[in-house]
Design a protein around this motif. Sequence first.
Motif, short mmCIF file in Angstrom:
data_model
loop_
_atom_site.label_atom_id
_atom_site.label_comp_id
_atom_site.label_asym_id
_atom_site.label_seq_id
_atom_site.Cartn_x
_atom_site.Cartn_y
_atom_site.Cartn_z
N PRO A 75 1.15 -1.10 0.05
CA PRO A 75 0.10 0.47 -0.08
C PRO A 75 0.55 0.88 0.17
N TRP A 76 0.01 2.42 -0.55
CA TRP A 76 1.12 3.49 -0.67
C TRP A 76 0.75 4.29 0.79
N VAL A 77 2.17 5.18 1.67
CA VAL A 77 1.68 5.76 2.15
C VAL A 77 2.13 7.25 2.48
N SER A 78 1.50 8.00 2.97
CA SER A 78 1.17 9.63 3.24
C SER A 78 3.18 9.36 3.72
N LEU A 79 3.78 10.44 3.22
CA LEU A 79 5.04 10.95 4.39
C LEU A 79 4.37 12.33 4.41
N ALA A 132 14.16 0.26 -0.06
CA ALA A 132 13.97 -0.58 -1.11
C ALA A 132 12.32 0.42 -1.49
N PHE A 133 12.64 1.50 -2.49
CA PHE A 133 10.59 1.99 -2.46
C PHE A 133 10.37 2.00 -3.55
N GLU A 134 9.32 3.01 -3.91
CA GLU A 134 8.84 3.81 -4.89
C GLU A 134 7.94 4.54 -4.46
N LEU A 135 9.00 5.82 -4.20
CA LEU A 135 8.68 7.60 -4.35
C LEU A 135 7.97 8.17 -5.23
N GLU A 136 6.82 8.90 -4.43
CA GLU A 136 5.61 10.00 -5.35
C GLU A 136 5.95 11.06 -4.53
N PHE A 137 6.40 12.64 -5.45
CA PHE A 137 6.00 13.62 -5.17
C PHE A 137 5.75 14.93 -5.49
N GLU A 138 4.71 15.09 -5.86
CA GLU A 138 4.94 16.41 -6.72
C GLU A 138 5.67 17.86 -6.07
N TRP A 139 5.97 18.66 -6.82
CA TRP A 139 6.92 19.87 -6.69
C TRP A 139 6.58 20.36 -7.37
N LYS A 140 7.55 22.12 -6.88
CA LYS A 140 7.37 23.34 -7.83
C LYS A 140 8.83 24.15 -7.20
N ILE A 141 9.06 25.28 -8.27
CA ILE A 141 10.30 25.54 -7.45
C ILE A 141 9.45 26.67 -8.68
N GLU A 142 10.23 27.73 -7.44
CA GLU A 142 10.44 29.90 -8.00
C GLU A 142 11.55 29.84 -9.00
N PRO A 143 11.29 30.55 -9.87
CA PRO A 143 12.50 31.31 -10.65
C PRO A 143 13.85 31.36 -10.46
N GLY A 144 14.63 30.60 -10.86
CA GLY A 144 15.72 30.72 -10.77
C GLY A 144 16.57 29.52 -9.90
N LEU A 170 5.11 16.01 -11.15
CA LEU A 170 4.84 14.38 -10.71
C LEU A 170 6.03 14.31 -11.05
N SER A 171 7.13 13.75 -9.77
CA SER A 171 8.05 12.62 -9.84
C SER A 171 8.23 11.48 -9.17
N ARG A 172 8.77 10.25 -9.67
CA ARG A 172 7.85 9.23 -8.79
C ARG A 172 10.23 9.03 -9.02
N ILE A 173 10.81 8.33 -7.49
CA ILE A 173 12.25 7.65 -7.53
C ILE A 173 11.66 5.88 -7.04
N TRP A 214 8.11 24.14 -3.09
CA TRP A 214 6.77 23.54 -2.93
C TRP A 214 7.17 21.74 -2.62
N PHE A 215 6.99 21.20 -1.72
CA PHE A 215 6.75 19.44 -2.34
C PHE A 215 5.15 19.53 -2.07
N ARG A 216 4.92 18.47 -2.11
CA ARG A 216 3.17 18.21 -1.81
C ARG A 216 2.74 16.57 -2.29
N SER A 217 1.95 15.88 -1.97
CA SER A 217 0.89 14.65 -2.61
C SER A 217 3.00 13.76 -2.02
N VAL A 218 3.09 13.83 -1.10
CA VAL A 218 4.60 12.93 -0.38
C VAL A 218 3.87 11.23 0.00
N ARG A 219 4.19 10.52 -1.22
CA ARG A 219 4.01 8.89 -1.10
C ARG A 219 4.93 8.00 -1.24
N ILE A 220 4.80 7.38 -0.45
CA ILE A 220 5.63 5.89 -0.55
C ILE A 220 5.11 4.85 -0.22
N ARG A 221 5.67 3.99 -0.64
CA ARG A 221 4.88 2.55 -0.99
C ARG A 221 6.46 1.03 -0.87
#
Length: 208
Positions: free
Chosen positions: A19-23, A72-84, A157-160, A198-205
Motif C-alpha cells: 500500500p501507498w503511505v503518505s509521508l 527498497a521503495f517507490e516514492l512519488e511527490f509533486e513539486w514546484k520551484i521559484e524562477p531561478g 510529478l516525480s517518481r523515484i 514546494w512539495f506536496r502529495s509525498v507518498r511512498i510504498r
Amino acid sequence: MYTLGMLILFLLLLQPAAPWVSLFDGRTPAGWLEVTGQPFPAKSWVVEDGCLKARVVDGGFQDIRSEATFRAFELEFEWKIEPGGNSGVKYLIEKVDSWKAPKGEGNNARGRGPEYQLIDDDVNADSKGRPDKQTASLYGKIAPATHAVKPPGEFNLSRIVVHGGHVEHWLNGVKELEYEAPVKESPIVLQNHHSVVWFRSVRIRRLD
C-alpha cells in the motif's frame, strides 16, 4: 536478452503491491526532522497551502529528512520551484554535514547521497550547459533522457524507484534515467538549497 532491471520489474509484477503511505499530511510537519535528526527546522521550512515549503532565510538553512527509513521503495511527490531556483530529493544517504552559517546564527545542514535534481533549467547557472545537472538528472552523473519538466511555478510529478540495486528517475510520466547502485537503509531527504521550493502529495510504498 533480459537486463537485470527488466528481471527485477518482472518479479515485481508477480508480487502484490504494497500500500501507498503518505509521508506528509498536508497540514503539519509530522514525520519530518532536520536532516541531522534534530527537530523540524521551522525557520527554514514551513507548511503552507498544503505544501512543505523551503524558505530563504539568514541564519542557516537545513535539509529535512523523513523519520522513517527505507531500503527498497517507490516514492512519488509533486513539486514546484521559484524562477531561478535549485533543490533536490536525496536517497540512499551516505552522510550528513553540518557547518556554521556564514550569516547570522545557526548552522547549515545537508544530507549527502544520490540526488534527484530539481532546478530551473533555463535560468539557474548550475545547470547551464550541464545536462547531468538538469531536472530529473542523477545530479552531476547522469543526464535525463528528455526535458519533460514544466516551467517554474507549475507543479510537476516525480517518481523515484529503488529496488534490488536498480534505480529509476521518472518525471511527469516519463522515465528519464536508470542505473545500478548499492542499496542501504536510508531516510528520504528534501533539500533546502537557499531557494523557495514546494512539495506536496509525498507518498511512498515499500518494495521489500
